[in-house]
Design an enzyme around this catalytic site. Structure first.
Site, short mmCIF file in Angstrom:
data_model
loop_
_atom_site.label_atom_id
_atom_site.label_comp_id
_atom_site.label_asym_id
_atom_site.label_seq_id
_atom_site.Cartn_x
_atom_site.Cartn_y
_atom_site.Cartn_z
N GLU A 1 -13.74 4.55 3.83
CA GLU A 1 -14.39 4.52 2.54
C GLU A 1 -13.75 3.79 1.66
OE1 GLU A 1 -13.00 8.53 1.46
OE2 GLU A 1 -14.87 9.31 1.15
N SER B 1 -5.47 8.82 -0.66
CA SER B 1 -6.62 10.08 -0.07
C SER B 1 -7.30 10.47 -1.26
CB SER B 1 -6.04 10.98 0.50
OG SER B 1 -5.36 10.45 1.90
N HIS C 1 -9.85 3.14 1.98
CA HIS C 1 -9.45 4.67 2.56
C HIS C 1 -9.65 4.52 4.16
CE1 HIS C 1 -9.73 8.97 2.57
NE2 HIS C 1 -8.31 8.63 3.04
N ASN D 1 -12.51 13.52 1.63
CA ASN D 1 -11.58 14.49 1.47
C ASN D 1 -11.78 15.71 0.45
OD1 ASN D 1 -9.52 13.79 3.26
ND2 ASN D 1 -8.49 12.31 1.84
C1 CAA Z 1 -6.50 12.76 5.16
C2 CAA Z 1 -7.27 11.67 4.83
O1 CAA Z 1 -7.13 10.92 3.79
C3 CAA Z 1 -8.33 11.14 5.60
C4 CAA Z 1 -8.42 11.54 7.20
O2 CAA Z 1 -7.95 10.51 7.90
S1 CAA Z 1 -8.77 13.15 7.34
C5 CAA Z 1 -8.48 12.93 9.20
C6 CAA Z 1 -9.65 12.34 9.97
N1 CAA Z 1 -9.48 12.25 11.36
C7 CAA Z 1 -9.93 13.41 12.24
O3 CAA Z 1 -10.64 14.04 11.68
C8 CAA Z 1 -9.47 13.20 13.65
C9 CAA Z 1 -10.08 14.34 14.61
N2 CAA Z 1 -9.58 14.34 15.95
C10 CAA Z 1 -10.09 13.38 16.53
O4 CAA Z 1 -11.24 12.70 16.20
C11 CAA Z 1 -9.46 13.27 17.97
O5 CAA Z 1 -9.10 14.15 18.22
C12 CAA Z 1 -8.66 12.03 18.15
C13 CAA Z 1 -9.52 10.74 17.99
C14 CAA Z 1 -7.35 12.17 17.18
C15 CAA Z 1 -7.85 11.98 19.51
O6 CAA Z 1 -9.21 12.06 20.25
P1 CAA Z 1 -8.74 12.33 21.99
O7 CAA Z 1 -10.13 12.18 22.70
O8 CAA Z 1 -8.03 13.48 22.24
O9 CAA Z 1 -7.96 11.29 22.04
P2 CAA Z 1 -7.14 10.27 23.25
O10 CAA Z 1 -8.18 10.15 24.20
O11 CAA Z 1 -5.93 10.74 23.33
O12 CAA Z 1 -7.18 8.91 22.50
C16 CAA Z 1 -8.28 7.94 21.94
C17 CAA Z 1 -7.74 6.88 21.33
O13 CAA Z 1 -7.24 7.18 20.09
C18 CAA Z 1 -5.79 6.83 19.96
N3 CAA Z 1 -4.97 7.59 19.16
C19 CAA Z 1 -5.09 9.10 19.54
N4 CAA Z 1 -4.00 9.56 18.63
C20 CAA Z 1 -3.64 8.49 18.02
C21 CAA Z 1 -2.51 8.41 16.86
N5 CAA Z 1 -2.07 9.36 16.33
N6 CAA Z 1 -2.18 6.89 16.48
C22 CAA Z 1 -2.94 5.89 16.88
N7 CAA Z 1 -3.93 6.02 17.97
C23 CAA Z 1 -4.00 7.33 18.27
C24 CAA Z 1 -5.64 6.77 21.42
O14 CAA Z 1 -4.23 5.97 21.62
C25 CAA Z 1 -6.62 6.15 21.98
O15 CAA Z 1 -6.69 4.69 22.00
P3 CAA Z 1 -7.10 3.71 23.01
O16 CAA Z 1 -8.75 4.47 23.59
O17 CAA Z 1 -7.27 2.51 22.66
O18 CAA Z 1 -6.17 3.99 24.45
N1 NDP Z 2 -2.19 11.08 6.86
C1 NDP Z 2 -3.50 10.89 6.88
O1 NDP Z 2 -4.10 11.48 7.62
C2 NDP Z 2 -4.00 9.98 5.81
C3 NDP Z 2 -3.16 9.42 4.83
N2 NDP Z 2 -3.76 8.63 3.95
C4 NDP Z 2 -3.08 8.16 2.69
O2 NDP Z 2 -2.29 7.07 3.21
C5 NDP Z 2 -0.84 7.06 2.26
C6 NDP Z 2 -0.04 7.00 3.49
O3 NDP Z 2 -0.09 8.14 4.10
P1 NDP Z 2 0.76 8.69 5.65
O4 NDP Z 2 0.96 7.39 6.41
O5 NDP Z 2 0.46 9.79 6.29
O6 NDP Z 2 2.13 9.08 5.09
P2 NDP Z 2 3.67 9.00 5.85
O7 NDP Z 2 4.46 9.89 5.04
O8 NDP Z 2 3.39 8.85 6.79
O9 NDP Z 2 4.07 7.59 5.11
C7 NDP Z 2 4.30 7.10 4.11
C8 NDP Z 2 5.46 6.00 4.14
O10 NDP Z 2 5.45 5.59 2.85
C9 NDP Z 2 6.96 5.13 2.62
N3 NDP Z 2 7.39 4.86 1.07
C10 NDP Z 2 7.56 5.75 0.27
N4 NDP Z 2 7.91 5.24 -0.94
C11 NDP Z 2 7.59 3.86 -0.65
C12 NDP Z 2 7.83 2.78 -1.44
N5 NDP Z 2 8.26 2.98 -2.78
N6 NDP Z 2 7.93 1.46 -0.85
C13 NDP Z 2 7.45 1.52 0.50
N7 NDP Z 2 7.24 2.42 1.34
C14 NDP Z 2 7.31 3.63 0.63
C15 NDP Z 2 7.53 6.57 3.07
O11 NDP Z 2 8.86 6.29 3.34
P3 NDP Z 2 9.79 7.79 3.35
O12 NDP Z 2 9.19 8.61 4.33
O13 NDP Z 2 11.10 7.31 3.18
O14 NDP Z 2 9.62 8.32 1.63
C16 NDP Z 2 6.93 6.44 4.49
O15 NDP Z 2 7.51 6.01 5.64
C17 NDP Z 2 -1.04 8.22 1.41
O16 NDP Z 2 -1.59 7.75 0.35
C18 NDP Z 2 -1.94 9.15 2.10
O17 NDP Z 2 -2.77 9.95 1.20
C19 NDP Z 2 -5.02 8.21 3.97
C20 NDP Z 2 -5.76 8.45 5.25
C21 NDP Z 2 -5.69 9.59 6.21
#
Ligand code: CAA
Ligand code: NDP
Length: 293
Positions: A154, A121, A142, A192
């Site tokens: 990304e 991220s 990403h 992010n």
């Molecule tokens: C941190 C980082 O590095 C980068 C990031 O990712 S930042 C986060 C970016 N994401 C966002 O901002 C998400 C914001 N939220 C949303 O867009 C919406 O609330 C949402 C898409 C999560 C759910 O929307 P909604 O209309 O309530 O969804 P819902 O009708 O329940 O589901 C829509 C679809 O998404 C899927 N979905 C929802 N939550 C899910 C989850 N946790 N995992 C997998 N799929 C999921 C559902 O299964 C459904 O798929 P199908 O159409 O194939 O059945």
């Molecule tokens: N959460 C988000 O919304 C997003 C996250 N990301 C990025 O994706 C990556 C994963 O995030 P996310 O899935 O949320 O994190 P989670 O905590 O859900 O999952 C990470 C997984 O990696 C495992 N892990 C840790 N060390 C190792 C290792 N040495 N070998 C194999 N597996 C390992 C962890 O196990 P354990 O728990 O036992 O340590 C855990 O199951 C991060 O880099 C995050 O920044 C990118 C986009 C969106």
């Protein structure tokens, strides 16, 4: 001759690794899924199956397509099972040491031509690329959470990423039906860099008593048309991931405006990481989310 990508190795079966495996398998790629233990991998496979079943139940996925996709994903408990993958996607915890160790452990087992992508991220792609030992074949891929639903990927080139790696990665993402945006390799890239300071500010708003959890989330959902409130989104992303991204921004850009909110630090120290631990800004243990402040 370009590399024909057929099989993807995913390291990390957390929420992102599961989502990446899910979309790759549905798009016809074979997938090898790795995590720290066989139990973790088995749990990941089960969750992917349930998530796909929800899509079948909603009528947006064919039951036969689900079966085929599940059949394409195999458990890969060790790096040895990655010898035939064309691309490794690292999706382990947002911690540079963990990611570096994975890269040094897995690269010797990969085909000479395999691409290595990181789903980080925020962490420098150039630094991770250097740790991989094949920086020209390394790239940031990403995905956004939830991967099956979000349209964007990304793409981030490290300083040494070559054109061939970039083109093959773009083609692969196109086959997943996703849209690419190109970001330069600076802390937290584009999404992010913009999103996490907003979430951190929402946490300061809570910390300073400007509003309650529900007031802040309602304000942003109904007042700015965000699909989720910022605290709800923080819980969804994972508070550990949010804190790591803010630390990378703070360290990497050396500007106090990126200072992680002390309340975010406290929640992470308590192990209240959001939905994945059942407690964060909301408590999910009863099934209905209840605000914790
Ligand atoms: C941190 C980082 O590095 C980068 C990031 O990712 S930042 C986060 C970016 N994401 C966002 O901002 C998400 C914001 N939220 C949303 O867009 C919406 O609330 C949402 C898409 C999560 C759910 O929307 P909604 O209309 O309530 O969804 P819902 O009708 O329940 O589901 C829509 C679809 O998404 C899927 N979905 C929802 N939550 C899910 C989850 N946790 N995992 C997998 N799929 C999921 C559902 O299964 C459904 O798929 P199908 O159409 O194939 O059945
Ligand atoms: N959460 C988000 O919304 C997003 C996250 N990301 C990025 O994706 C990556 C994963 O995030 P996310 O899935 O949320 O994190 P989670 O905590 O859900 O999952 C990470 C997984 O990696 C495992 N892990 C840790 N060390 C190792 C290792 N040495 N070998 C194999 N597996 C390992 C962890 O196990 P354990 O728990 O036992 O340590 C855990 O199951 C991060 O880099 C995050 O920044 C990118 C986009 C969106």
């Amino acid at each position: 001759m370009g590399l024909e990508i057929r099989k993807i190795g995913v390291v990390g079966a957390g929420q992102m690794g599961k989502g990446i495996a899910h979309v790759c398998a549905l798009s016809g790629f074979d997938v090898a899924l790795n995590d720290v233990s066989e139990d973790r991998i088995a749990g990941g496979l089960k969750d992917i199956g349930s998530q796909m079943q929800k899509s079948v139940d909603r009528g947006v996925l064919d039951a036969a397509a689900r079966e085929k996709a599940i059949g394409r994903i195999s458990a890969a408990p060790t790096a040895k099972e990655f010898g035939d993958v064309d691309m490794l996607i690292e999706a382990a915890s947002e911690n540079e040491e963990i990611k570096r160790k994975i890269l040094t452990d897995f690269t010797p087992f990969l085909k000479a031509d395999a691409i290595i992508g990181s789903n980080t991220s925020s962490i420098s792609i150039t630094r991770l690329a250097a740790a991989s030992g094949r920086p020209e074949r390394f790239i940031g891929i990403h995905f956004m959470n939830p991967v099956p639903k979000m349209q964007l990927v990304e793409v981030i080139r490290g300083i040494a990423t070559d054109d061939r790696t970039f083109e093959e990665t773009k083609e692969f993402i196109g086959k997943l039906g996703k849209t690419i945006t190109l970001a330069e390799d600076f802390p937290a890239f584009i999404v992010n860099r913009v999103l996490l300071p907003m979430i951190n500010e929402a946490i300061y708003t809570l910390y300073e008593g400007v509003g309650s959890v529900e007031a802040i989330d309602t304000a942003m959902r109904l007042g700015a048309n965000h699909p989720m409130g910022p605290l709800q989104l923080a819980d969804f992303i994972g508070l550990d991931v949010c804190l790591s991204v803010m630390q990378v921004l703070h360290d990497g850009l050396a500007d106090s405006k990126y200072r992680p909110c002390p309340l975010l630090v406290k929640y992470v120290e308590a192990g209240w990481l959001g939905r994945k631990t059942q407690r964060g800004f909301y408590d999910y243990r009863s099934g209905t989310p209840i605000a914790t402040r």
